[in-house]
Design an enzyme around this catalytic site. Structure first.
Site, PDB file in Angstrom:
ATOM      1  N   SER A  70       0.788  -1.239   0.000  1.00  0.00           N
ATOM      2  CA  SER A  70       0.000   0.000   0.000  1.00  0.00           C
ATOM      3  C   SER A  70       0.819   1.287   0.000  1.00  0.00           C
ATOM      4  CB  SER A  70      -0.965   0.021   1.191  1.00  0.00           C
ATOM      5  OG  SER A  70      -2.107  -0.765   0.912  1.00  0.00           O
ATOM      6  N   LYS A  73       0.244   3.793  -2.685  1.00  0.00           N
ATOM      7  CA  LYS A  73      -0.731   4.882  -2.615  1.00  0.00           C
ATOM      8  C   LYS A  73      -0.084   6.256  -2.485  1.00  0.00           C
ATOM      9  CE  LYS A  73      -4.509   2.075  -0.716  1.00  0.00           C
ATOM     10  NZ  LYS A  73      -3.930   0.786  -0.340  1.00  0.00           N
ATOM     11  N   SER A 130      -6.025   3.321   4.556  1.00  0.00           N
ATOM     12  CA  SER A 130      -5.379   2.664   3.420  1.00  0.00           C
ATOM     13  C   SER A 130      -6.383   1.922   2.547  1.00  0.00           C
ATOM     14  CB  SER A 130      -4.291   1.701   3.909  1.00  0.00           C
ATOM     15  OG  SER A 130      -3.438   1.332   2.846  1.00  0.00           O
TER      16      SER A 130
END
Length: 250
Positions: A70, A73, A130
């Site tokens: 993640s 991102k 997230s």
């Protein structure tokens, strides 16, 4: 008034895929830079960078290619904030969730197909929890499809000199060839934090909530920050964590 320096600590770990930490004048990070030989890191690769100048204060295998999970991102957020700064996007704009975005799985806030949330709420979901469903919704809203958005991500990576990065999706779910390095993470994190400091309005939030508004009615949903260092490390201001089964096992 003395302007605080921002230090970026980028780690790609063996036990959890990635951690991207921003801190304001942290004494520990300065110690790392000055006495790196004393470190016994479990991370396969690491970078400590002074964000203002881009100076690398410490590094360990900074160019090793590893799955970022993640932490992906960070790039998605960079492109979102660029659209906000250009005026192509407003915090109050409504973003509608597609079937594709709602089906992401992994870390999510359980957005439903057809549900609409503001850009501001989507940012909270992405940064705090997230949320894969939220970031894919934003990708589709901005570029028309996640694939078109990912193309922009890779173009931006090239512009920033991220030579060891290839993005395959906007959220960081496991897929072959989706990889980056600790140094490249530091590069995109520096771009995000120095060019778009409003990101810290979101990364510093410990807990928040939003309301699902669907055909089934309304329901409140709590958000809790995945970055536990906000409470455990004095001076921590962000930025992004990430973990997947593949990223954790490399």
């Amino acid at each position: 008034m003395k302007k605080a320096a921002i230090f970026i600590l980028s780690l790609l770990l063996c036990i959890s895929s990635g951690t991207m930490v921003c801190a304001t004048e942290p004494e520990t990070l300065l110690t790392v830079a000055q006495d790196g030989e004393g470190l016994d890191l479990t991370a396969k690769s690491a970078v400590v960078m002074e964000a203002g100048s881009g100076t690398i204060l410490y590094q360990k295998d900074k160019d090793m290619k590893l799955p970022p999970a993640s932490v992906t991102k960070v790039m998605s957020l960079l492109l979102i904030f660029e659209e906000l700064d250009k005026g192509n996007l407003k915090y109050s704009d409504k973003v509608t969730v597609s079937e594709h975005a709602a089906s992401m799985g992994g870390s999510q806030v359980f957005l439903e197909p057809g549900e609409s949330q503001t850009v501001d709420t989507m940012l909270k979901c992405i940064v705090i929890s997230s949320a894969n469903d939220a970031v894919v919704s934003m990708a589709e809203h901005i570029a028309g499809s996640e694939g078109a958005f990912v193309k922009r991500m890779n173009e931006k990576a090239k512009q920033l000199g991220m030579k060891n990065t290839t993005f395959k999706n906007s959220c960081g779910l496991d897929i072959k060839g989706h990889e980056t390095s600790a140094y490249d993470i530091a590069l995109m994190s520096r771009e995000l934090t120095t060019k778009h400091p409003d990101i810290f309005k979101y990364t510093k939030i410990w807990m928040d909530k939003f309301t699902h508004e669907t055909k089934k009615g309304t329901k409140e949903f709590g958000l809790s920050n995945t970055n536990k260092l906000l409470k455990q490390y004095n001076g921590c201001t962000g930025l992004k964590t990430g973990s997947t089964s593949t990223a954790s096992s490399v």
